[in-house]
Design a protein around this motif. Structure first.
Motif, PDB file in Angstrom:
ATOM      1  N   GLN A  57      37.626  31.051  34.621  1.00  0.00           N
ATOM      2  CA  GLN A  57      37.090  32.411  34.584  1.00  0.00           C
ATOM      3  C   GLN A  57      36.229  32.684  35.816  1.00  0.00           C
ATOM      4  O   GLN A  57      36.296  33.758  36.410  1.00  0.00           O
ATOM      5  N   ALA A  58      35.420  31.697  36.215  1.00  0.00           N
ATOM      6  CA  ALA A  58      34.592  31.858  37.408  1.00  0.00           C
ATOM      7  C   ALA A  58      35.473  31.999  38.647  1.00  0.00           C
ATOM      8  O   ALA A  58      35.190  32.816  39.538  1.00  0.00           O
ATOM      9  N   GLU A  59      36.540  31.228  38.712  1.00  0.00           N
ATOM     10  CA  GLU A  59      37.471  31.308  39.841  1.00  0.00           C
ATOM     11  C   GLU A  59      38.147  32.672  39.879  1.00  0.00           C
ATOM     12  O   GLU A  59      38.312  33.267  40.951  1.00  0.00           O
ATOM     13  N   ILE A  60      38.521  33.193  38.727  1.00  0.00           N
ATOM     14  CA  ILE A  60      39.160  34.512  38.669  1.00  0.00           C
ATOM     15  C   ILE A  60      38.178  35.592  39.128  1.00  0.00           C
ATOM     16  O   ILE A  60      38.533  36.474  39.909  1.00  0.00           O
ATOM     17  N   ARG A  61      36.940  35.489  38.658  1.00  0.00           N
ATOM     18  CA  ARG A  61      35.933  36.477  39.080  1.00  0.00           C
ATOM     19  C   ARG A  61      35.738  36.439  40.590  1.00  0.00           C
ATOM     20  O   ARG A  61      35.668  37.471  41.252  1.00  0.00           O
ATOM     21  N   SER A  62      35.632  35.239  41.121  1.00  0.00           N
ATOM     22  CA  SER A  62      35.448  35.082  42.558  1.00  0.00           C
ATOM     23  C   SER A  62      36.640  35.645  43.320  1.00  0.00           C
ATOM     24  O   SER A  62      36.484  36.348  44.319  1.00  0.00           O
ATOM     25  N   SER A  63      37.834  35.348  42.844  1.00  0.00           N
ATOM     26  CA  SER A  63      39.051  35.831  43.498  1.00  0.00           C
ATOM     27  C   SER A  63      39.112  37.359  43.456  1.00  0.00           C
ATOM     28  O   SER A  63      39.453  38.002  44.461  1.00  0.00           O
ATOM     29  N   LEU A  64      38.778  37.938  42.313  1.00  0.00           N
ATOM     30  CA  LEU A  64      38.786  39.404  42.203  1.00  0.00           C
ATOM     31  C   LEU A  64      37.732  40.034  43.106  1.00  0.00           C
ATOM     32  O   LEU A  64      37.974  41.081  43.713  1.00  0.00           O
ATOM     33  N   LEU A  65      36.585  39.403  43.205  1.00  0.00           N
ATOM     34  CA  LEU A  65      35.526  39.921  44.074  1.00  0.00           C
ATOM     35  C   LEU A  65      35.986  39.919  45.527  1.00  0.00           C
ATOM     36  O   LEU A  65      35.838  40.926  46.234  1.00  0.00           O
ATOM     37  N   TRP A  66      36.557  38.811  45.969  1.00  0.00           N
ATOM     38  CA  TRP A  66      37.032  38.743  47.353  1.00  0.00           C
ATOM     39  C   TRP A  66      38.186  39.718  47.589  1.00  0.00           C
ATOM     40  O   TRP A  66      38.276  40.330  48.666  1.00  0.00           O
ATOM     41  N   THR A  67      39.066  39.876  46.629  1.00  0.00           N
ATOM     42  CA  THR A  67      40.158  40.835  46.768  1.00  0.00           C
ATOM     43  C   THR A  67      39.612  42.249  46.891  1.00  0.00           C
ATOM     44  O   THR A  67      40.060  43.032  47.744  1.00  0.00           O
ATOM     45  N   GLY A  68      38.643  42.582  46.062  1.00  0.00           N
ATOM     46  CA  GLY A  68      38.036  43.911  46.116  1.00  0.00           C
ATOM     47  C   GLY A  68      37.320  44.155  47.433  1.00  0.00           C
ATOM     48  O   GLY A  68      37.445  45.231  48.039  1.00  0.00           O
TER      49      GLY A  68
END
Length: 113
Positions: free
Chosen positions: A68-79
């Protein structure tokens, strides 16, 4: 004589019955002992399985939290990357528009509009 023979036959049969009962009792005790041993082994195995299940559950929860932390980080960088691309596109459009002289046409449209 017949009475003695019947008595001897009866005593022999009673003696045989006693031996068979003793053997049956011995077999039942052995079966009970084996069953008690199996029960103890199953209880020990059950305790080990519970411990392993708790460890596996804890490990899966940690893995889920990490994912979940990895997904959040990935979404943040994508955004942030998408925002940067949009910002660069607008800046480039403004820059190239100014170089092409579109600023004059926009000012005229505002004056006449």
């Amino acid at each position: 004589m017949t009475d003695e023979r019947e008595l001897d036959d009866g005593l022999a049969a009673f003696d045989q019955l006693g031996r068979e009962m003793a053997e049956t009792n011995r077999l039942l005790r052995a079966a009970r002992s084996d069953q008690a041993t199996r029960n103890q082994q199953e209880q020990a195995l059950s305790a080990e399985m519970k411990t392993a299940l708790k460890q596996a559950t804890g490990a899966s929860q940690k893995a889920l939290q990490a994912a979940q932390a990895e997904i959040r980080s990935s979404l943040l960088w994508t955004g942030l990357t998408a925002f940067l691309i949009v910002l660069v596109a607008f800046g480039g459009g403004y820059f190239f528009g100014q170089r092409a002289g579109w600023g004059r046409y926009i000012k005229r449209a505002q004056i006449y509009g």
